[in-house]
Design a protein around this motif. Sequence first.
Motif, PDB file in Angstrom:
ATOM      1  N   THR A  14     -38.962   6.579 -10.521  1.00 27.94           N
ATOM      2  CA  THR A  14     -40.128   7.471 -11.386  1.00 27.94           C
ATOM      3  C   THR A  14     -39.527   8.009 -11.875  1.00 27.94           C
ATOM      4  O   THR A  14     -39.156   9.004 -13.465  1.00 27.94           O
ATOM      5  CB  THR A  14     -40.127   8.754 -10.475  1.00 27.94           C
ATOM      6  N   ALA A  15     -37.231   8.622 -11.857  1.00 27.93           N
ATOM      7  CA  ALA A  15     -36.286   8.735 -12.576  1.00 27.93           C
ATOM      8  C   ALA A  15     -34.695   8.001 -12.736  1.00 27.93           C
ATOM      9  O   ALA A  15     -35.137   7.376 -10.959  1.00 27.93           O
ATOM     10  CB  ALA A  15     -36.697  10.371 -12.601  1.00 27.93           C
ATOM     11  N   ASP A  16     -33.202   8.399 -13.042  1.00 28.40           N
ATOM     12  CA  ASP A  16     -32.755   8.491 -12.574  1.00 28.40           C
ATOM     13  C   ASP A  16     -32.278   8.575 -11.328  1.00 28.40           C
ATOM     14  O   ASP A  16     -32.323  10.174 -11.001  1.00 28.40           O
ATOM     15  CB  ASP A  16     -31.005   8.805 -13.448  1.00 28.40           C
ATOM     16  N   ALA A  17     -31.654   8.328 -10.540  1.00 25.60           N
ATOM     17  CA  ALA A  17     -31.265   8.382  -9.175  1.00 25.60           C
ATOM     18  C   ALA A  17     -30.151  10.468  -9.688  1.00 25.60           C
ATOM     19  O   ALA A  17     -29.252   9.452 -10.465  1.00 25.60           O
ATOM     20  CB  ALA A  17     -30.624   7.606  -8.209  1.00 25.60           C
ATOM     21  N   THR A  18     -29.975  10.536  -8.479  1.00 26.27           N
ATOM     22  CA  THR A  18     -28.742  11.797  -8.425  1.00 26.27           C
ATOM     23  C   THR A  18     -28.102  11.708  -7.316  1.00 26.27           C
ATOM     24  O   THR A  18     -28.600  11.003  -5.923  1.00 26.27           O
ATOM     25  CB  THR A  18     -29.132  13.672  -8.731  1.00 26.27           C
ATOM     26  N   PHE A  19     -26.443  11.672  -7.416  1.00 25.38           N
ATOM     27  CA  PHE A  19     -25.828  12.057  -6.497  1.00 25.38           C
ATOM     28  C   PHE A  19     -24.825  13.113  -6.424  1.00 25.38           C
ATOM     29  O   PHE A  19     -25.306  14.088  -7.087  1.00 25.38           O
ATOM     30  CB  PHE A  19     -24.643  11.258  -6.929  1.00 25.38           C
ATOM     31  N   GLY A  27     -21.944  11.094   0.315  1.00 25.40           N
ATOM     32  CA  GLY A  27     -22.322  11.779   0.151  1.00 25.40           C
ATOM     33  C   GLY A  27     -23.773  11.596  -0.104  1.00 25.40           C
ATOM     34  O   GLY A  27     -23.994  10.633   0.990  1.00 25.40           O
ATOM     35  N   VAL A  28     -24.625  12.002  -1.072  1.00 24.93           N
ATOM     36  CA  VAL A  28     -25.981  11.041  -0.613  1.00 24.93           C
ATOM     37  C   VAL A  28     -26.427  11.394  -2.206  1.00 24.93           C
ATOM     38  O   VAL A  28     -25.618  11.796  -2.883  1.00 24.93           O
ATOM     39  CB  VAL A  28     -26.782  12.566  -0.226  1.00 24.93           C
ATOM     40  N   VAL A  29     -27.427  10.152  -2.888  1.00 22.77           N
ATOM     41  CA  VAL A  29     -27.982   9.511  -3.868  1.00 22.77           C
ATOM     42  C   VAL A  29     -29.769   9.427  -3.141  1.00 22.77           C
ATOM     43  O   VAL A  29     -29.674   9.404  -2.178  1.00 22.77           O
ATOM     44  CB  VAL A  29     -27.601   7.598  -3.371  1.00 22.77           C
ATOM     45  N   ASN A  30     -30.265  10.168  -4.074  1.00 19.92           N
ATOM     46  CA  ASN A  30     -31.786  10.947  -4.110  1.00 19.92           C
ATOM     47  C   ASN A  30     -32.580  10.657  -5.495  1.00 19.92           C
ATOM     48  O   ASN A  30     -31.864  10.584  -6.101  1.00 19.92           O
ATOM     49  CB  ASN A  30     -31.871  12.292  -3.535  1.00 19.92           C
ATOM     50  N   PHE A  31     -33.844   9.714  -4.600  1.00 23.35           N
ATOM     51  CA  PHE A  31     -34.474   8.428  -5.818  1.00 23.35           C
ATOM     52  C   PHE A  31     -36.015   8.741  -5.314  1.00 23.35           C
ATOM     53  O   PHE A  31     -35.938   8.706  -4.321  1.00 23.35           O
ATOM     54  CB  PHE A  31     -33.586   7.865  -6.170  1.00 23.35           C
ATOM     55  N   THR A  32     -37.069   8.507  -6.627  1.00 22.97           N
ATOM     56  CA  THR A  32     -38.030   8.174  -6.236  1.00 22.97           C
ATOM     57  C   THR A  32     -38.668   7.076  -6.910  1.00 22.97           C
ATOM     58  O   THR A  32     -38.053   6.960  -7.855  1.00 22.97           O
ATOM     59  CB  THR A  32     -38.978   9.857  -6.228  1.00 22.97           C
ATOM     60  N   ILE A  33     -39.204   6.398  -5.776  1.00 25.98           N
ATOM     61  CA  ILE A  33     -39.762   5.005  -6.656  1.00 25.98           C
ATOM     62  C   ILE A  33     -41.511   4.980  -5.734  1.00 25.98           C
ATOM     63  O   ILE A  33     -41.898   6.078  -5.233  1.00 25.98           O
ATOM     64  CB  ILE A  33     -39.486   3.855  -5.542  1.00 25.98           C
ATOM     65  N   ALA A  34     -42.141   4.313  -6.979  1.00 23.71           N
ATOM     66  CA  ALA A  34     -43.264   4.383  -7.080  1.00 23.71           C
ATOM     67  C   ALA A  34     -44.214   3.161  -6.690  1.00 23.71           C
ATOM     68  O   ALA A  34     -43.522   1.893  -7.596  1.00 23.71           O
ATOM     69  CB  ALA A  34     -43.589   4.809  -8.760  1.00 23.71           C
ATOM     70  N   HIS A  35     -45.236   3.313  -6.111  1.00 23.01           N
ATOM     71  CA  HIS A  35     -45.830   1.885  -5.906  1.00 23.01           C
ATOM     72  C   HIS A  35     -46.738   1.291  -5.770  1.00 23.01           C
ATOM     73  O   HIS A  35     -48.243   2.915  -5.768  1.00 23.01           O
ATOM     74  CB  HIS A  35     -45.199   0.991  -4.223  1.00 23.01           C
ATOM     75  N   MET A  71     -25.540   3.848  -8.747  1.00 24.35           N
ATOM     76  CA  MET A  71     -26.161   4.808  -9.788  1.00 24.35           C
ATOM     77  C   MET A  71     -26.471   3.716 -10.668  1.00 24.35           C
ATOM     78  O   MET A  71     -27.797   4.472 -11.995  1.00 24.35           O
ATOM     79  CB  MET A  71     -25.197   6.123  -9.777  1.00 24.35           C
ATOM     80  N   THR A  72     -25.432   2.997 -11.376  1.00 22.20           N
ATOM     81  CA  THR A  72     -25.579   2.295 -12.288  1.00 22.20           C
ATOM     82  C   THR A  72     -26.858   1.187 -12.698  1.00 22.20           C
ATOM     83  O   THR A  72     -27.716   1.189 -13.454  1.00 22.20           O
ATOM     84  CB  THR A  72     -24.463   0.932 -12.390  1.00 22.20           C
ATOM     85  N   ASN A  73     -27.704   0.850 -10.887  1.00 18.59           N
ATOM     86  CA  ASN A  73     -28.830   0.106 -10.743  1.00 18.59           C
ATOM     87  C   ASN A  73     -29.830   1.158 -10.594  1.00 18.59           C
ATOM     88  O   ASN A  73     -31.361   0.671 -10.529  1.00 18.59           O
ATOM     89  CB  ASN A  73     -28.588  -0.754  -9.771  1.00 18.59           C
ATOM     90  N   LEU A  74     -29.580   2.538 -10.038  1.00 19.37           N
ATOM     91  CA  LEU A  74     -30.764   3.076  -9.862  1.00 19.37           C
ATOM     92  C   LEU A  74     -31.780   3.400 -11.238  1.00 19.37           C
ATOM     93  O   LEU A  74     -31.242   5.078 -11.365  1.00 19.37           O
ATOM     94  CB  LEU A  74     -30.684   4.326  -8.781  1.00 19.37           C
ATOM     95  N   LYS A  75     -31.653   3.271 -12.515  1.00 24.94           N
ATOM     96  CA  LYS A  75     -32.402   4.300 -13.584  1.00 24.94           C
ATOM     97  C   LYS A  75     -34.038   3.935 -13.467  1.00 24.94           C
ATOM     98  O   LYS A  75     -33.769   3.677 -12.932  1.00 24.94           O
ATOM     99  CB  LYS A  75     -31.537   3.232 -14.516  1.00 24.94           C
ATOM    100  N   LYS A  76     -34.170   5.356 -13.740  1.00 26.40           N
ATOM    101  CA  LYS A  76     -34.965   4.983 -14.434  1.00 26.40           C
ATOM    102  C   LYS A  76     -36.563   3.799 -14.521  1.00 26.40           C
ATOM    103  O   LYS A  76     -35.938   3.377 -15.815  1.00 26.40           O
ATOM    104  CB  LYS A  76     -36.251   6.533 -15.862  1.00 26.40           C
ATOM    105  N   GLY A  77     -37.008   3.425 -14.226  1.00 30.19           N
ATOM    106  CA  GLY A  77     -38.452   2.635 -14.283  1.00 30.19           C
ATOM    107  C   GLY A  77     -37.858   1.154 -13.750  1.00 30.19           C
ATOM    108  O   GLY A  77     -38.232  -0.148 -13.986  1.00 30.19           O
ATOM    109  N   SER A  78     -36.227   1.247 -12.657  1.00 32.30           N
ATOM    110  CA  SER A  78     -36.023   0.269 -12.984  1.00 32.30           C
ATOM    111  C   SER A  78     -36.709  -0.088 -11.319  1.00 32.30           C
ATOM    112  O   SER A  78     -37.004   0.064  -9.952  1.00 32.30           O
ATOM    113  CB  SER A  78     -34.240  -0.242 -12.239  1.00 32.30           C
TER     114      SER A  78
END
Length: 110
Positions: A14-19, A27-35, A71-78
């Motif tokens: 739903t948005a770019d991931a954050t690190f 470290g930690v990577v946070n992101f949200t996905i929609a299904h 992070m390069t693969n975890l972009k909005k819409g991916s």
Amino acid sequence: MANLFYCVLDGHLTADATFKKLGEDKGVVNFTIAHNFPTAKKDENQKTIYEPQFYSCVKWVNSGEVPEALMTNLKKGSKTTLEIQKIEITTVENADKKYTNINFIVSNIV
């Protein structure tokens, strides 16, 4: 015998991931996905109506892993598929409201 838990989530970010770096080698990577889940509802053409579900995801990064590669693969819409190792549920209470947070702890990004 150990218990088995295996979960796979598939969806779009739903948005770019954050690190966030938490130390020299952590470290930690946070992101949200929609299904989109199908419902019993139909539109005027009798096609199934889908409703989105949102999942908060956490990927812990340890030494040896390169967060920039994630992070390069975890972009909005991916579109992404995730293997989940654990589900964490926390409850936070404010003066007049109670909130429940569900985080999916990711073991692997396919």
